[in-house]
Design an enzyme around this catalytic site. Structure first.
Site, PDB file in Angstrom:
ATOM      1  N   SER A 401      -7.161   7.213   1.225  1.00 21.02           N
ATOM      2  CA  SER A 401      -6.051   7.892   0.545  1.00 21.02           C
ATOM      3  C   SER A 401      -4.683   7.420   1.006  1.00 21.02           C
ATOM      4  CB  SER A 401      -6.168   9.414   0.744  1.00 21.02           C
ATOM      5  OG  SER A 401      -6.170   9.749   2.123  1.00 21.02           O
ATOM      6  N   ASP A 515     -13.370   8.496   9.111  1.00 23.96           N
ATOM      7  CA  ASP A 515     -14.508   8.486  10.042  1.00 23.96           C
ATOM      8  C   ASP A 515     -14.137   9.251  11.302  1.00 23.96           C
ATOM      9  OD1 ASP A 515     -16.513   6.086   8.987  1.00 23.96           O
ATOM     10  OD2 ASP A 515     -14.416   5.738   8.494  1.00 23.96           O
ATOM     11  N   HIS A 656      -0.774  13.384   4.759  1.00 26.72           N
ATOM     12  CA  HIS A 656      -0.560  12.105   4.102  1.00 26.72           C
ATOM     13  C   HIS A 656       0.897  11.662   4.249  1.00 26.72           C
ATOM     14  CE1 HIS A 656      -4.309  13.513   2.164  1.00 26.72           C
ATOM     15  NE2 HIS A 656      -4.596  12.224   2.147  1.00 26.72           N
TER      16      HIS A 656
END
Length: 827
Positions: A401, A515, A656
């Site tokens: 993203s 991850d 983000h």
């Protein structure tokens, strides 16, 4: 058939020996409910550390915004909240005969028993409608319950209706899934729900003095009318036509946005403008909003639901993001001493998130790039180590993203913009606007080559027309990037505007963050070794199938700084998003073993990436290389002058990157690409203005290992460089040209540790620059690098055994340089 297991027995519940609690029901009803709820006493054993004496009290509060639990005289509820474990086994007649009273009684009993700890004179709780009322659905039924509630409280001889404080819960839900839709459907859904509720809320507001009202929303907790007796509309509920996605980010953002939409409406409403009445929104969230209730039956227990509601009342407005959890069977929050009252919109001491967050769309981050040489090479280079910026014809990107640029153009008024992929703003692959208004890697490269292709524009997912060669997928983990790489290879081959064999291509690969966010839940799948194996698989595909390719492998982002961002209350960040999209970072407490383990995994991700690149695995030909760009390895949290985190670098979810952060990331990547190997910046503090470097006049190429070595060559002037006419039989008659193999043994000096490391770059000291080793290195030639093998190669060009590039003794590049750092003589 039957209800989920329950741990609540009305009439028998005890809280630390405070006595029994009666409910507003007839003896016959109580008997029936004792049969439904198993006799398991739980509240008596719950730890309750609240000390009412420490909370301070000077008599009953005169304002609802300073209301203490001890001020509450009665707890009441309206709204049907009947639940069924398996609605298919319950007949329609039986459904009509049942009301939501059993769950309602359970919840208000628990709340009343908690308050009894603060106020022993609290009255028995009330649930409406009573037995004498015919069940009614929809808004009409909710208003009838409100009327019945007012009547019963006025008739209660123990209650001073005008002067006693009342805690009232209004349970509501809707079978529509519109709260999982994107704006504007979600906003319309909330507005419609508010209109249907307003008649009941107006009635409570007008008729009940001294009331703290919880508007308890179960819409996201109970997803269909078969699980919850619908208390909302009298007509059929609108069916949303939006496409409900199932990604973690989608669920987290829509859930958070749904809550914020309600709070926007209620914040300035008439229900919060007086001293004797307050309406507070209390959402019931679960971790996975579409999970059927049977997966976690304890969540359906009235005790768990009541404790969750109580704990939510102890949280300021705008921060009620904690999902319902069975863990709450064992926890009861206490009012904080500094604010020992029930929170309302007015006393939460913080501005709503949407008012404090900066407007991202108004941020302009552009620069001018004035470099003396923006020309391509005179002829198309055949070596990746002689690649000038203007030689690049095609640009692409792989990742998650952060490369898809989720929310990069988000505005403060619409948090759902976080779900929008602003690919044209992406730091590594976005091509919207131009460099004077938007700093991205493609916009920088277009200053050198206006015909660059492959960059993304506009918004949309990886399959949108504007995505082009931006193959990043929101939420992708390292194991998902293999598919992206295969898609990219196919697109490069099929695109008629690309000369697959001849055009130079640049790919930026950035993965591993997702991850790491899930590392604690599955240390094997998301462990460093497995993640690096996934990255190696991607690079192997590109190495085997794509000619003339320069790969930017961006080191895994240091994520621990985000912990501070979300733990700082002054930043106004939503912890609910972090809880769902990066659970391991959210769960790890400061100073905990879990946080240390996560930090260690983060560092090992970075180290193993360096080892993979340093192995020389991808330096087997002149038309392909992988360069590790390290600027994300030591990220410093940007701050305002007063020391608070600068949230203008983040989207409204504080996770983000905003357009501003994308611009800084692009500049850091570009500068890294020009910095010589071993001198690459390993951190970026995102502070100050953006500055872009120009290619050096003496080294105008994108930096690789082979073109980064500082010249330290020598001139060899020997009259005789030929070997012996016949192979010498004695070492004592050996000429330099007779030597066919060179080898080296030793420690870090022979290894070449840190030889090509710039000042202050401690990370480079760990790199073994074997190709520069004085006794075993064979990088470049004697004209550039003075080493014993390069001297000997002037006598014998077929010399074998020397090391090249970098890597450990076991790497292919080491050859016969078997030195080991810190080796002792015995080794």
């Amino acid at each position: 058939m039957g209800l989920p297991p329950c741990i609540l027995l009305p009439g028998l519940l005890l809280l630390l020996g405070q006595g029994t609690t009666e409910v507003h029901a007839s003896p016959e009803e109580n008997t029936s409910e004792k049969e439904q709820w198993p006799m398991l006493v739980i509240l008596k054993s719950l730890p309750f550390s609240c000390n009412p004496k420490n909370l301070g009290s000077n008599g009953t509060s005169a304002s609802v915004h300073s209301l203490r639990p001890s001020d509450i005289k009665i707890v009441a509820s309206i709204g049907n909240v009947e639940t069924f474990q398996n609605s298919g086994e319950i007949s329609d007649v039986e459904k009509q005969n049942r009301t939501g009273k059993r769950v309602c009684i359970g919840m208000v009993t628990v709340l009343s028993d908690i308050i009894r700890h603060f106020n022993p004179s609290v009255l028995r709780p009330t649930c409406t409608p009573g037995k004498e009322m015919a069940p009614r659905r929809g808004a009409e039924g909710l208003l009838a319950q409100a009327e019945e509630l007012v009547r019963s409280m006025k008739e209660n001889q123990q209650l001073d209706f005008q002067n006693d404080w009342k805690l009232i819960n209004v349970f509501f839900s809707n079978s529509s899934h519109c709260h999982l839709c994107l704006f504007p459907q979600q906003q319309r859904f909330v507005q419609d729900a508010m209109i249907k509720l307003s008649e009941t809320l107006d009635y409570l507001h007008q008729k009940i003095p001294r009331a703290y009202v919880n508007l308890v929303d179960l819409s996201m907790f109970l997803e269909s009318s078969s699980w919850l007796e619908d208390t909302m509309p009298t007509q059929e509920t609108e069916t949303c036509k939006c496409q409900i996605q199932s990604t973690t980010l989608y669920e987290a953002v829509t859930q958070w946005s749904y809550q914020e939409t309600w709070e926007r409406i209620l914040f300035s409403s008439k229900y919060n403008q007086q001293e004797s009445f307050a309406l507070t929104y209390q959402p019931f969230f679960i971790k996975t909003s579409l999970s059927p209730p049977s997966k976690e039956p304890l969540l359906w227990d009235p005790t768990v639901m009541a404790l969750h509601l109580w704990n939510s009342m102890m949280e300021p407005a705008g921060r009620k993001e904690k999902p319902l959890s069975a863990v709450e069977r064992t926890s009861i929050s206490c009012p904080p001493q500094e604010s020992p009252y029930l929170f309302t919109f007015q006393n939460s001491n913080s501005q709503p998130h949407w008012q404090t967050f900066p407007e991202m769309l108004k941020q302009v981050q552009g620069v001018q790039l004035q470099c003396p040489d923006k020309n391509p090479s005179s002829t198309v280079p055949t070596s990746v180590h002689r690649l000038k910026p203007a030689d690049i014809k095609v640009i692409a990107a792989l990742g998650d993203s952060l490369t898809a640029a989720n929310g990069a153009g988000a505005g403060q008024r619409n948090p759902l913009d976080i779900l929008v992929e602003f690919r044209g703003l992406s730091w590594s692959i976005g091509g919207d606007e131009n460099l004077r208004t938007l700093v991205t890697l493609p916009n920088i490269l277009r200053e050198f080559n206006a015909k660059l292709i492959g960059y993304s524009t506009g918004t949309g997912d990886q399959n949108s027309a504007g995505a082009r060669l931006n193959r990043a997928v929101s939420g992708a983990k390292s194991g998902d990037v293999t598919t992206q790489a295969k898609e990219l290879v196919q697109m490069l081959k099929n695109d008629k505007t690309i000369n697959f064999e001849e055009d130079w291509k640049l790919v930026t690969l950035f993965t591993g963050g997702n991850d790491l966010c899930n590392y604690c839940e599955d240390p094997l799948t998301y462990g460093p070794e497995n993640v690096i194996y996934n990255v190696q698989t991607v690079l192997d595909i590109l190495h085997a199938q794509v000619p003339r390719l320069f790969v930017n492998l961006v080191s895994t982002l240091e994520i621990l700084s985000l912990k501070e961002l979300h733990s700082n209350s002054g930043a106004g960040c939503s912890s609910g998003i972090l809880r769902q999209v990066c659970p391991c970072l959210f769960k790890a407490q400061d100073g905990s073993r879990e946080l240390a383990s996560l930090s260690d995994a983060n560092r090992r991700y970075q180290k193993l990436l360096r080892d993979l690149v340093n192995s020389g695995r991808y330096d087997t030909s002149d038309d392909f290389t992988v360069v590790l760009q390290t600027f994300f390895e030591r990220v410093r949290l940007p701050r305002m002058p007063e020391g608070l985190p600068d949230i203008s670098f983040f989207t409204p979810d504080c996770f983000h990157f905003s357009r501003k952060a994308h611009a800084h990331s692009a500049s850091a990547l570009w500068n890294n690409m020009l910095e010589p190997f071993g001198q690459k910046t390993a951190y970026h503090d995102f502070q100050g203005s953006i500055t872009l470097a120009c290619p050096r006049k003496d080294r105008p190429f994108l930096s690789t290992y082979k073109n980064s070595v500082e010249p330290n060559g020598s001139i060899l002037q020997c009259n005789d460089t030929a070997p012996s006419s016949t192979k010498p039989k004695s070492v004592h008659s050996l000429k330099p040209g007779d030597i066919n193999v060179v080898a080296a043994l030793g420690d870090s000096l022979t290894v070449g540790s840190g030889l090509d490391t710039g000042p202050g770059n401690l990370l480079g000291m760990a790199t073994q620059f074997r190709g520069l080793s004085f006794s075993g290195g064979g990088d470049n030639s004697l004209d550039n690098v003075t080493t014993l093998p390069n001297i000997l190669r002037k006598f014998n060009s077929g010399l074998l055994g020397f090391s090249v590039c970098f890597g450990e003794a076991s790497s292919d590049n080491a050859f016969l340089n078997q030195a080991v750092p810190e080796a002792q003589a015995k080794e």
